[in-house]
Design an enzyme around this catalytic site. Structure first.
Site, PDB file in Angstrom:
ATOM      1  N   ARG A 230       0.823  -1.197   0.000  1.00 47.04           N
ATOM      2  CA  ARG A 230       0.000   0.000   0.000  1.00 47.04           C
ATOM      3  C   ARG A 230       0.860   1.250   0.000  1.00 47.04           C
ATOM      4  O   ARG A 230       1.896   1.309   0.690  1.00 47.04           O
ATOM      5  CB  ARG A 230      -0.887   0.052   1.258  1.00 47.04           C
ATOM      6  N   GLU A 259      -3.293   8.031  -5.252  1.00 47.85           N
ATOM      7  CA  GLU A 259      -3.524   7.317  -6.509  1.00 47.85           C
ATOM      8  C   GLU A 259      -4.742   7.886  -7.210  1.00 47.85           C
ATOM      9  O   GLU A 259      -5.744   8.150  -6.536  1.00 47.85           O
ATOM     10  CB  GLU A 259      -3.716   5.814  -6.236  1.00 47.85           C
ATOM     11  N   HIS A 278      -0.229   0.476  -9.945  1.00 51.01           N
ATOM     12  CA  HIS A 278      -1.057  -0.420  -9.116  1.00 51.01           C
ATOM     13  C   HIS A 278      -1.538  -1.630  -9.937  1.00 51.01           C
ATOM     14  O   HIS A 278      -2.745  -1.865 -10.101  1.00 51.01           O
ATOM     15  CB  HIS A 278      -2.251   0.335  -8.532  1.00 51.01           C
TER      16      HIS A 278
HETATM   17  N1  LIG Z   1      -0.512  -4.154  -5.286  1.00 51.17           N
HETATM   18  C1  LIG Z   1      -1.636  -4.793  -5.319  1.00 51.17           C
HETATM   19  O1  LIG Z   1      -2.341  -4.750  -6.326  1.00 51.17           O
HETATM   20  C2  LIG Z   1      -2.074  -5.621  -4.163  1.00 51.17           C
HETATM   21  C3  LIG Z   1      -2.795  -6.790  -4.391  1.00 51.17           C
HETATM   22  C4  LIG Z   1      -3.219  -7.523  -3.283  1.00 51.17           C
HETATM   23  C5  LIG Z   1      -2.935  -7.094  -1.997  1.00 51.17           C
HETATM   24  N2  LIG Z   1      -2.245  -5.945  -1.825  1.00 51.17           N
HETATM   25  C6  LIG Z   1      -1.860  -5.496  -0.472  1.00 51.17           C
HETATM   26  O2  LIG Z   1      -0.833  -6.358  -0.006  1.00 51.17           O
HETATM   27  C7  LIG Z   1      -0.834  -6.371   1.417  1.00 51.17           C
HETATM   28  C8  LIG Z   1      -0.733  -7.797   1.942  1.00 51.17           C
HETATM   29  O3  LIG Z   1      -1.852  -8.549   1.530  1.00 51.17           O
HETATM   30  P1  LIG Z   1      -2.069 -10.056   2.057  1.00 51.17           P
HETATM   31  O4  LIG Z   1      -3.202 -10.592   1.258  1.00 51.17           O
HETATM   32  O5  LIG Z   1      -0.806 -10.787   2.078  1.00 51.17           O
HETATM   33  O6  LIG Z   1      -2.571  -9.756   3.528  1.00 51.17           O
HETATM   34  P2  LIG Z   1      -2.479 -10.711   4.803  1.00 51.17           P
HETATM   35  O7  LIG Z   1      -3.479 -10.196   5.753  1.00 51.17           O
HETATM   36  O8  LIG Z   1      -2.561 -12.132   4.389  1.00 51.17           O
HETATM   37  O9  LIG Z   1      -1.024 -10.441   5.374  1.00 51.17           O
HETATM   38  C9  LIG Z   1      -0.642  -9.255   6.006  1.00 51.17           C
HETATM   39  C10 LIG Z   1       0.411  -9.602   7.030  1.00 51.17           C
HETATM   40  O10 LIG Z   1       0.920  -8.382   7.572  1.00 51.17           O
HETATM   41  C11 LIG Z   1       1.164  -8.602   8.943  1.00 51.17           C
HETATM   42  N3  LIG Z   1       1.248  -7.335   9.644  1.00 51.17           N
HETATM   43  C12 LIG Z   1       0.241  -6.571  10.133  1.00 51.17           C
HETATM   44  N4  LIG Z   1       0.752  -5.475  10.729  1.00 51.17           N
HETATM   45  C13 LIG Z   1       2.095  -5.557  10.612  1.00 51.17           C
HETATM   46  C14 LIG Z   1       3.168  -4.729  11.029  1.00 51.17           C
HETATM   47  N5  LIG Z   1       2.936  -3.594  11.691  1.00 51.17           N
HETATM   48  N6  LIG Z   1       4.414  -5.113  10.724  1.00 51.17           N
HETATM   49  C15 LIG Z   1       4.642  -6.257  10.043  1.00 51.17           C
HETATM   50  N7  LIG Z   1       3.669  -7.090   9.639  1.00 51.17           N
HETATM   51  C16 LIG Z   1       2.415  -6.736   9.917  1.00 51.17           C
HETATM   52  C17 LIG Z   1       0.017  -9.495   9.383  1.00 51.17           C
HETATM   53  O11 LIG Z   1       0.340 -10.206  10.560  1.00 51.17           O
HETATM   54  C18 LIG Z   1      -0.124 -10.430   8.197  1.00 51.17           C
HETATM   55  O12 LIG Z   1       0.636 -11.603   8.372  1.00 51.17           O
HETATM   56  C19 LIG Z   1      -2.084  -5.612   1.831  1.00 51.17           C
HETATM   57  O13 LIG Z   1      -1.726  -4.297   2.135  1.00 51.17           O
HETATM   58  C20 LIG Z   1      -2.924  -5.612   0.578  1.00 51.17           C
HETATM   59  O14 LIG Z   1      -3.831  -4.541   0.545  1.00 51.17           O
HETATM   60  C21 LIG Z   1      -1.788  -5.195  -2.864  1.00 51.17           C
HETATM   61  O1  LIG Z   2      -5.982  -4.678  -2.355  1.00 55.66           O
HETATM   62  C1  LIG Z   2      -5.966  -5.203  -3.467  1.00 55.66           C
HETATM   63  O2  LIG Z   2      -6.625  -6.208  -3.764  1.00 55.66           O
HETATM   64  C2  LIG Z   2      -5.055  -4.652  -4.495  1.00 55.66           C
HETATM   65  O3  LIG Z   2      -4.543  -3.445  -4.127  1.00 55.66           O
HETATM   66  C3  LIG Z   2      -5.634  -4.637  -5.860  1.00 55.66           C
HETATM   67  O4  LIG Z   2      -6.448  -3.544  -6.073  1.00 55.66           O
HETATM   68  P1  LIG Z   2      -7.246  -3.421  -7.464  1.00 55.66           P
HETATM   69  O5  LIG Z   2      -8.211  -4.536  -7.500  1.00 55.66           O
HETATM   70  O6  LIG Z   2      -7.924  -2.139  -7.439  1.00 55.66           O
HETATM   71  O7  LIG Z   2      -6.247  -3.564  -8.541  1.00 55.66           O
END
Ligand SMILES: NC(=O)c1ccc[n+]([C@@H]2O[C@H](COP(=O)([O-])OP(=O)(O)OC[C@H]3O[C@@H](n4cnc5c(N)ncnc54)[C@H](O)[C@@H]3O)[C@@H](O)[C@H]2O)c1
Ligand SMILES: O=C(O)[C@H](O)COP(=O)(O)O
Length: 526
Positions: A230, A259, A278
């Site tokens: 994020r 964004e 993104h």
């Molecule tokens: N770029 C994208 O398009 C995209 C796509 C999917 C998810 N994401 C983002 O990726 C991130 C992770 O997603 P996920 O599905 O693996 O989530 P998840 O909930 O499975 O994992 C998150 C992890 O972060 C840990 N955590 C929480 N607070 C913390 C801290 N202060 N320090 C260290 N670790 C901490 C939690 O214990 C957990 O294990 C989220 O922010 C999500 O929004 C981005």
């Molecule tokens: O949190 C998410 O699932 C990712 O950031 C992906 O976001 P998007 O679906 O808008 O690409």
């Protein structure tokens, strides 16, 4: 037909699924004000990360039941405001995990080998082999911050590529980190020892600017950082300075503080920075996964069924949900009954899970009991989403107890509502898999199916009393469907439960309480 508004680009397969049960309107690119103006007519809203569902939008949403986020992060939704309004928020926690992990790995390889800049140079007609000498990732140390679903997949692949793994995740067991081949360390160790650092944690007030000028200064000058989690977890201005001054060697960012990214110093960096708009979840597979996952949940909620991945009500695996649903119906019915018996002011509700129920997840059952308890007062304003919050705001203390030794039924549930003066209790169980039974009221044993209209009396067990109540009902033309008396001793105190075909007419309750031997009488409508 219910109406669904889709306000971000969603795969057609999800739209088709929704179109089977609802009118689906697609309007993308709306500002919060435009969305607030449009939302009143809709029962469901389906979004990705582009739509901002602000408090203003939620306040304007008069009939909205569900917000479906086709993806993981719900930081673009004011979830507390939705919860207060009883709107379910669902997401797709796993649909894009692989896509985001693979994008992260692609970013790491691109940073290591300067692929985007080498490609750009070729397209500009050059053949420059010197400028793009990279580094290997084999035997390098990867520091993973947040070892959840995405972090774990990154760890698995990076380990197979010969990387050494460090991880920081305050909520993870050492055992799980060991399984993934990661050494759990404190942040400072991760910062100072890692060659590559990747972020996979949520953005919260605590993680905002976790990567700052101070923390960047702790990294190796050869370190490269990747953020596919994020925007805002990295302080972008501090990062630009660190890259320009050579404090670290590179950064690859898929997410940004604002964004879409506007004018930013990040855009003027050289090949030490790689930026993507993104794209973490942007694969055909992930988009189909999240669209189907969330459309199915919206469809279910519109059909009155529970959602499997709600972020503001207990989320349950479908197999567990299937098993618990009849118990949740039982809890809601008993909650409603005990709430009507206890009357106005309830100070605490004890939820006692008995028999096989004692080994189950209690949260959905407690929430269902609270929904039932509050529904005489709040009617349709209370639902599974806001029942816990509403109870808390009314000062109702919830006490959960378990008694696995109770064996009358395979599983039974006892609710005890305490007010300032007295406490009332009801117990119920399931007959077979789905049939609800009330098995005791105030410790008097009975066996009654709950029905819509019931008359309950607390009375002395004495000859003639049942007949008198029957005649009273008859004189008001009220038909009795069934009747049962529960007592602990002959001619002692007793309860009577009468199921009625019709609601009790006004005035009849007063007549019934005048019958000799009746201590109390209640109309219960379930
Ligand atoms: N770029 C994208 O398009 C995209 C796509 C999917 C998810 N994401 C983002 O990726 C991130 C992770 O997603 P996920 O599905 O693996 O989530 P998840 O909930 O499975 O994992 C998150 C992890 O972060 C840990 N955590 C929480 N607070 C913390 C801290 N202060 N320090 C260290 N670790 C901490 C939690 O214990 C957990 O294990 C989220 O922010 C999500 O929004 C981005
Ligand atoms: O949190 C998410 O699932 C990712 O950031 C992906 O976001 P998007 O679906 O808008 O690409």
């Amino acid at each position: 037909m219910p109406k669904v508004l889709v306000s971000d680009p969603i795969e057609q397969v999800g739209i088709d699924l929704l179109a089977q049960v609802a009118q689906v309107d697609i309007h993308t690119g709306l500002s919060p004000a435009e969305l607030a103006a449009m939302i009143p007519g809709y029962d469901a809203l389906m979004i990705r990360s582009g739509t901002k569902v602000t408090q203003e939008v939620i306040e304007a949403a008069h009939q909205l039941k569900i917000i479906g986020r086709a993806g993981v992060g719900v930081d673009n939704i004011d979830v507390p405001a939705a919860t207060r309004k009883g709107i379910i928020v669902v997401n797709s926690p796993e649909g894009n995990t692989i896509a985001a992990a693979e994008h992260t790995l692609a970013m790491m390889m691109s940073l290591a080998r300067h692929i985007p800049d080498a490609n750009e140079s070729m397209k500009a007609g050059k053949w420059d082999r010197k400028r793009f000498t990279g580094v290997e990732i084999y035997k390098k140390t990867l520091g993973i911050i947040g070892l959840g679903k995405i972090g774990s997949h990154v760890a698995t692949v990076a380990r197979a590529m010969g990387m050494k793994l460090l991880a920081y995740d305050p909520f993870l067991s050492t055992e799980r980190a060991d399984q993934l081949g990661c050494r759990l360390v404190e942040l400072d160790v991760l910062f100072s020892e890692s060659d590559f650092i990747t972020l996979h944690l949520p953005k919260t007030p605590e993680t905002q600017h976790l990567i700052s000028g101070d923390t960047l200064a702790k990294m190796k000058p050869t370190a490269r950082i990747i953020n596919c989690a994020r925007g805002g977890i990295i302080d972008e201005m501090a990062l630009v300075t660190a890259l320009k001054e050579g404090q670290i060697a590179g950064a690859a960012l898929d997410v940004f503080e604002e964004e879409p990214l506007g004018e930013s110093a990040l855009r003027s960096l050289g090949m030490e920075a790689i930026l993507t708009p993104h794209l973490g979840a942007s694969t055909e597979e992930a988009q189909a996964n999240v669209a189907i996952d969330v459309a199915e949940q919206i469809r279910d909620v519109l059909l009155g069924l529970p959602a499997r991945s709600a972020v503001n009500i207990p989320g349950l695996r479908p197999d567990i949900l299937e098993k618990l649903t009849p118990y949740m119906q039982l809890a809601e019915t008993l909650g409603n009954l005990v709430g009507q018996l206890a009357g106005g002011r309830i100070e605490s509700l004890e939820v006692r899970l008995q028999g096989e129920l004692a080994s189950n997840d209690s949260q959905p059952i407690v929430i269902a009991a609270l929904k039932g308890l509050l529904s005489p007062a709040l009617r349709e304003r209370v639902n599974y989403v806001n029942a816990g919050l509403e109870a808390k705001e009314r000062g109702i203390r919830v006490i959960e107890t378990r008694d696995a030794s109770q064996r009358d039924y395979s599983g039974s549930l006892c609710l005890i509502a305490k007010g300032p003066l007295e406490s009332r209790s009801v117990t119920g169980a399931l007959l077979g898999e789905h049939e609800l039974r009330i098995t005791s009221i105030d410790d008097f044993p009975i066996n009654v199916s709950p029905t819509r209209h019931m008359l309950l009396t607390l009375h002395r067990d004495m000859p003639g009393i049942i007949g008198k109540i029957g005649s009273n009902l008859g004189s008001f033309n009220v038909n009795i469907a069934s009747m049962q008396v529960g007592r602990k001793m002959v001619r002692g105190n007793a309860v009577m439960v009468i199921s009625l075909d019709d609601p009790l007419p006004e005035g009849l309750l007063a007549e019934i309480t005048k019958v000799q031997g009746i201590r109390d009488a209640y109309i219960v409508n379930l």
